[in-house]
Write a protein that holds these residues in place. Structure first.
Motif, PDB file in Angstrom:
ATOM      1  N   SER A 156      13.530   2.776   5.930  1.00  0.00           N
ATOM      2  CA  SER A 156      14.984   2.783   6.013  1.00  0.00           C
ATOM      3  C   SER A 156      15.603   3.105   4.654  1.00  0.00           C
ATOM      4  N   GLN A 157      16.928   3.192   4.635  1.00  0.00           N
ATOM      5  CA  GLN A 157      17.634   3.368   3.369  1.00  0.00           C
ATOM      6  C   GLN A 157      17.389   2.180   2.452  1.00  0.00           C
ATOM      7  N   THR A 158      17.314   0.980   3.030  1.00  0.00           N
ATOM      8  CA  THR A 158      17.052  -0.214   2.225  1.00  0.00           C
ATOM      9  C   THR A 158      15.673  -0.141   1.576  1.00  0.00           C
ATOM     10  N   LYS A 159      14.654   0.243   2.350  1.00  0.00           N
ATOM     11  CA  LYS A 159      13.307   0.398   1.791  1.00  0.00           C
ATOM     12  C   LYS A 159      13.306   1.476   0.718  1.00  0.00           C
ATOM     13  N   SER A 160      14.028   2.559   0.958  1.00  0.00           N
ATOM     14  CA  SER A 160      14.093   3.632  -0.015  1.00  0.00           C
ATOM     15  C   SER A 160      14.663   3.139  -1.337  1.00  0.00           C
ATOM     16  N   GLN A 161      15.755   2.396  -1.286  1.00  0.00           N
ATOM     17  CA  GLN A 161      16.382   1.889  -2.509  1.00  0.00           C
ATOM     18  C   GLN A 161      15.458   0.930  -3.250  1.00  0.00           C
ATOM     19  N   ARG A 162      14.788   0.049  -2.518  1.00  0.00           N
ATOM     20  CA  ARG A 162      13.878  -0.917  -3.153  1.00  0.00           C
ATOM     21  C   ARG A 162      12.684  -0.211  -3.791  1.00  0.00           C
ATOM     22  N   PHE A 163      12.114   0.737  -3.070  1.00  0.00           N
ATOM     23  CA  PHE A 163      10.954   1.451  -3.603  1.00  0.00           C
ATOM     24  C   PHE A 163      11.334   2.280  -4.825  1.00  0.00           C
ATOM     25  N   ARG A 164      12.471   2.932  -4.769  1.00  0.00           N
ATOM     26  CA  ARG A 164      12.884   3.754  -5.912  1.00  0.00           C
ATOM     27  C   ARG A 164      13.104   2.883  -7.151  1.00  0.00           C
ATOM     28  N   TYR A 165      13.662   1.707  -6.949  1.00  0.00           N
ATOM     29  CA  TYR A 165      13.863   0.789  -8.071  1.00  0.00           C
ATOM     30  C   TYR A 165      12.515   0.352  -8.653  1.00  0.00           C
ATOM     31  N   ARG A 166      11.568   0.008  -7.781  1.00  0.00           N
ATOM     32  CA  ARG A 166      10.253  -0.434  -8.254  1.00  0.00           C
ATOM     33  C   ARG A 166       9.473   0.714  -8.897  1.00  0.00           C
ATOM     34  N   LEU A 167       9.568   1.883  -8.328  1.00  0.00           N
ATOM     35  CA  LEU A 167       8.868   3.036  -8.891  1.00  0.00           C
ATOM     36  C   LEU A 167       9.433   3.415 -10.261  1.00  0.00           C
ATOM     37  N   GLU A 168      10.743   3.290 -10.411  1.00  0.00           N
ATOM     38  CA  GLU A 168      11.354   3.553 -11.715  1.00  0.00           C
ATOM     39  C   GLU A 168      10.810   2.578 -12.750  1.00  0.00           C
ATOM     40  N   LEU A 224       0.836  -1.199   0.000  1.00  0.00           N
ATOM     41  CA  LEU A 224       0.000   0.000   0.000  1.00  0.00           C
ATOM     42  C   LEU A 224       0.871   1.250   0.000  1.00  0.00           C
ATOM     43  N   ASP A 225       1.947   1.231   0.769  1.00  0.00           N
ATOM     44  CA  ASP A 225       2.891   2.357   0.736  1.00  0.00           C
ATOM     45  C   ASP A 225       3.378   2.609  -0.690  1.00  0.00           C
ATOM     46  N   LEU A 226       3.712   1.539  -1.383  1.00  0.00           N
ATOM     47  CA  LEU A 226       4.223   1.664  -2.748  1.00  0.00           C
ATOM     48  C   LEU A 226       3.164   2.236  -3.678  1.00  0.00           C
ATOM     49  N   ALA A 227       1.939   1.713  -3.589  1.00  0.00           N
ATOM     50  CA  ALA A 227       0.863   2.185  -4.462  1.00  0.00           C
ATOM     51  C   ALA A 227       0.538   3.652  -4.194  1.00  0.00           C
ATOM     52  N   LEU A 228       0.508   4.044  -2.924  1.00  0.00           N
ATOM     53  CA  LEU A 228       0.231   5.432  -2.582  1.00  0.00           C
ATOM     54  C   LEU A 228       1.335   6.353  -3.095  1.00  0.00           C
ATOM     55  N   THR A 229       2.577   5.952  -2.891  1.00  0.00           N
ATOM     56  CA  THR A 229       3.699   6.777  -3.329  1.00  0.00           C
ATOM     57  C   THR A 229       3.697   6.939  -4.842  1.00  0.00           C
ATOM     58  N   GLU A 230       3.418   5.865  -5.560  1.00  0.00           N
ATOM     59  CA  GLU A 230       3.336   5.939  -7.023  1.00  0.00           C
ATOM     60  C   GLU A 230       2.257   6.931  -7.461  1.00  0.00           C
ATOM     61  N   ALA A 231       1.067   6.828  -6.854  1.00  0.00           N
ATOM     62  CA  ALA A 231      -0.043   7.706  -7.234  1.00  0.00           C
ATOM     63  C   ALA A 231       0.271   9.164  -6.928  1.00  0.00           C
ATOM     64  N   ILE A 232       0.913   9.423  -5.787  1.00  0.00           N
ATOM     65  CA  ILE A 232       1.249  10.801  -5.413  1.00  0.00           C
ATOM     66  C   ILE A 232       2.274  11.388  -6.375  1.00  0.00           C
ATOM     67  N   LEU A 233       3.334  10.616  -6.661  1.00  0.00           N
ATOM     68  CA  LEU A 233       4.377  11.112  -7.556  1.00  0.00           C
ATOM     69  C   LEU A 233       3.830  11.368  -8.959  1.00  0.00           C
ATOM     70  N   LYS A 234       2.909  10.539  -9.404  1.00  0.00           N
ATOM     71  CA  LYS A 234       2.340  10.721 -10.736  1.00  0.00           C
ATOM     72  C   LYS A 234       1.440  11.945 -10.812  1.00  0.00           C
ATOM     73  N   ARG A 235       0.890  12.391  -9.667  1.00  0.00           N
ATOM     74  CA  ARG A 235       0.095  13.638  -9.668  1.00  0.00           C
ATOM     75  C   ARG A 235       0.955  14.817 -10.098  1.00  0.00           C
ATOM     76  N   GLY A 236       2.111  14.935  -9.480  1.00  0.00           N
ATOM     77  CA  GLY A 236       3.042  15.977  -9.866  1.00  0.00           C
ATOM     78  C   GLY A 236       2.754  17.354  -9.308  1.00  0.00           C
ATOM     79  N   ASP A 237       1.627  17.552  -8.605  1.00  0.00           N
ATOM     80  CA  ASP A 237       1.276  18.883  -8.108  1.00  0.00           C
ATOM     81  C   ASP A 237       1.310  18.954  -6.585  1.00  0.00           C
TER      82      ASP A 237
END
Length: 259
Positions: free
Chosen positions: A200-212, A178-191
């Protein structure tokens, strides 16, 4: 509470740091529901007083809320013909003035009512901001600070879609997908004004890879604050994390206000 005059309404809304639109009947010609000078006040979720009811009032409320949602600041007037097209049988004409009275406080959406979410919302509620606290688990809301709006949606992604431009988003749910889905939707809004994701840094790296992999650009990812919060504020206790996040939000807000 029932209010009988618009000045008292505006005073009460100012105390609550609530933006609104003041609607005034400027002029009337022929048969109309209310005389010149009649007023009502519209917020995103409430209305106070009346300009006569019916389809005219319904349409004015809708226009006022669109002004609030889009952040319009300039007053404007509009003429209405009270005939069949508007669903009115008065047959007259009226001119309505819309005056947005916007409070310059950030709109903050906090996703998650766990221990950190509770500590953060308690802290943010003492600041001049509007807070929506979002979690589908009703049992988590054992103590809600005054002025905080609790939202228990079936799908929290609906809240992202309905958020006003320039919203501050903080994502800290109990469920990583759910964190991932919410973050994706927010970033795609752009406003958005701010988006923070707990982890953590590990979660950040994993999420950034998946979001990319989901089409989020490098520029969009650069706006994601994860780990969230001021890095100089250390500690793992909920209160310590909350202070770090609130401090970062205050920093972003103050920088925006100065620009």
């Amino acid at each position: 509470m029932i209010y009988h005059d618009w000045i008292t309404v505006l005073h009460a809304l100012r105390e609550k740091r609530q933006s609104c639109v003041l609607i005034t009947v400027l002029s009337e010609r022929g048969s109309v529901p209310r005389d010149s000078g009649s007023k009502m006040v519209v917020t995103p979720h409430e209305t106070y007083l009346t300009i006569g009811g019916g389809h005219l009032e319904f349409q004015c409320i809708a226009q006022a809320r669109e002004m609030l949602h889009s952040g319009q600041t300039a007053p404007r007037s509009e003429d209405f013909s009270l005939g069949a097209r508007l669903g009115q049988c008065c047959g007259g004409m009226t001119t309505i003035l819309f005056e947005p009275l916007l409070q310059a406080q950030p709109m903050i959406q906090v996703y998650g009512a766990g221990h950190v979410g509770q500590a953060l919302v308690t802290l943010l509620s003492t600041l001049p901001c509007h807070i929506s606290w979002i979690d589908s688990r009703a049992a988590q809301f054992t103590s809600v600070p005054a002025g905080v709006t609790v939202v228990q949606p079936e799908d929290p992604l609906d809240c992202v879609a309905q958020a006003a431009p320039e919203t501050y988003f903080v994502v800290m749910t109990h469920h990583h997908p759910l964190d991932l889905a919410l973050t994706e939707a927010i970033l795609k809004r752009g406003d958005f004004r701010y988006v923070g994701l707990i982890g953590s840094q590990t979660k950040s790296q994993r999420f950034r890879y998946r979001l990319e992999g989901k089409g989020i650009s490098a520029d969009q990812l650069a706006q994601l604050r994860c780990p969230v919060g001021l890095p100089d504020v250390k500690g793992k206790l909920p209160a310590e994390i909350a202070v770090a996040i609130a401090g970062e939000i205050i920093t972003v807000y103050q920088q925006h206000r100065l620009n």
